[in-house]
Design an enzyme around this catalytic site. Structure first.
Site, PDB file in Angstrom:
ATOM      1  N   SER A 127       0.827  -1.205   0.000  1.00  0.00           N
ATOM      2  CA  SER A 127       0.000   0.000   0.000  1.00  0.00           C
ATOM      3  C   SER A 127       0.859   1.252   0.000  1.00  0.00           C
ATOM      4  CB  SER A 127      -0.899   0.004   1.244  1.00  0.00           C
ATOM      5  OG  SER A 127      -1.528   1.256   1.432  1.00  0.00           O
ATOM      6  N   TYR A 152      -2.405  -0.214  10.010  1.00  0.00           N
ATOM      7  CA  TYR A 152      -2.579  -0.790   8.671  1.00  0.00           C
ATOM      8  C   TYR A 152      -1.287  -0.661   7.876  1.00  0.00           C
ATOM      9  CZ  TYR A 152      -4.012  -1.097   3.780  1.00  0.00           C
ATOM     10  OH  TYR A 152      -4.094  -1.434   2.449  1.00  0.00           O
TER      11      TYR A 152
END
Length: 343
Positions: A127, A152
């Site tokens: 990501s 995350y």
């Protein structure tokens, strides 16, 4: 060939699986159909995949090692594309344990399966969030990513480190893809562009953080899928001397690569909303708010390496991509769901 796609009922997994099926591959899909967002959307995606005879779906969680290893034992899997994960930056502040199970335990289980049942290529989703507090724009894979600002992001960085370890120890060719704000039809309802569209149609307020002073490298789903397709048969190779022309992570001698995959053109969030307003034909009611914890002001992908290695360059403008999304949204949500399922 037989390709395993984890998170096949998810946004990217669905579009990628559909493309692979149209190319004639046998796709084995895995998904636990969790309720992070409406599972009905995931089920409807799956219905479109099940029309292909070469699609096989397994509802299971990647924390179930026995079931996962059974799939590998019973199939000659050539490529694994690991997209399953607990998504969402803000939700990681509320439910950190979900990220440990999905993004860490699930990741180690799938790459361990690749160790014991060797594959030609292990491709996985990282990501843009891994860039965290970096101030260097555009984000480059040469930049250090040691300052994550959400759990995350930390789990995605951990995935990259684990992948490198397995590439080094067991010679598993691994490619990590740092996705940049993917959008398009059949997208995730928790994403801002989706909730903005919903609230504009319904005349509700949309919340815009950092008082609108934010930029995102919005990347259309078809461009993302094209990038992955181009990488399928391009597994990284062992490099005895590393790659001296590309310092940073590419210096690794292991069969390991990391790429940014984005639009290479960030958009101001308020300008983005103006495009949505034009497409919907309705003004947004905007509430400007301070920055949220775990968020970043700007994302901007340097895709030089991906362009050099596989000729990838995004081809979808924001107006075109959002136009496709808004048309899908109207078909799916505004009393025309059955028509969307036949598309």
């Amino acid at each position: 060939m037989t390709i395993l796609v984890t998170g096949a009922a998810g946004f990217i997994g669905f579009h990628l699986s559909k493309r692979l099926l149209t190319l004639g591959h046998h796709v084995i899909g895995i998904d636990n159909l969790n309720d992070y967002y409406d599972p009905c959307l995931k089920v409807d995606r799956l219905e479109l995949l099940k029309v292909y005879p070469q699609f096989e779906f397994n509802k299971m969680d990647l924390t179930d090692r026995s079931a996962l290893n059974s799939i590998f034992r019973n199939n000659s899997i050539r490529i694994v594309i690991h997209l399953a994960a607990q998504a969402g930056v803000r939700y990681s502040l509320e439910n950190p344990h979900a990220y440990v199970q999905s993004n860490l335990v699930g990741f180690i289980n799938i790459i361990e399966a690749c160790r014991h049942h060797p594959v030609d290529h292990f491709i996985y989703a990282s990501s843009s969030s891994v860039y965290g507090a970096t101030n260097h724009i555009p984000f480059s894979t040469k930049d250090p990513v040691d300052q994550p600002v959400s759990l995350y992001a930390a789990t995605k960085k951990a995935n990259e480190l684990i992948a490198h370890t397995y590439s080094h120890l067991y010679q598993i060719p691994t490619t990590g893809l740092r996705f940049f704000t993917v959008y398009g039809p059949w997208g995730r309802p928790d994403m801002a562009y989706y909730s903005f569209t919903k609230n504009i149609f319904e005349g509700k307020i949309i919340k815009v953080f950092n008082y609108g002073d934010m930029r995102r490298d919005f990347t259309y789903i078809d461009d993302i899928v094209e990038g992955i397709i181009r990488l399928l048969n391009k597994p990284p190779k062992t490099r005895p001397c590393g790659d001296k022309e590309n310092p940073g992570i590419s210096l690794s001698k292991a069969p390991y690569k990391i790429y940014n995959i984005g639009n290479n053109h960030p958009e101001n969030l308020l300008s983005f909303i103006q495009v949505l307003e034009k497409l919907i034909g309705k003004k947004a009611k905007i509430e400007l708010l301070p920055m949220q914890p775990g968020d970043v002001k700007e994302t901007y992908a340097d895709i030089t390496d991906l362009h050099k290695d596989v000729g990838f360059y995004p081809s979808t403008t924001l107006e075109t991509g959002l136009g496709h999304f808004v048309e899908w949204y109207k078909m799916y949500h505004l009393n025309e769901k059955s028509k969307s399922l036949q598309d």
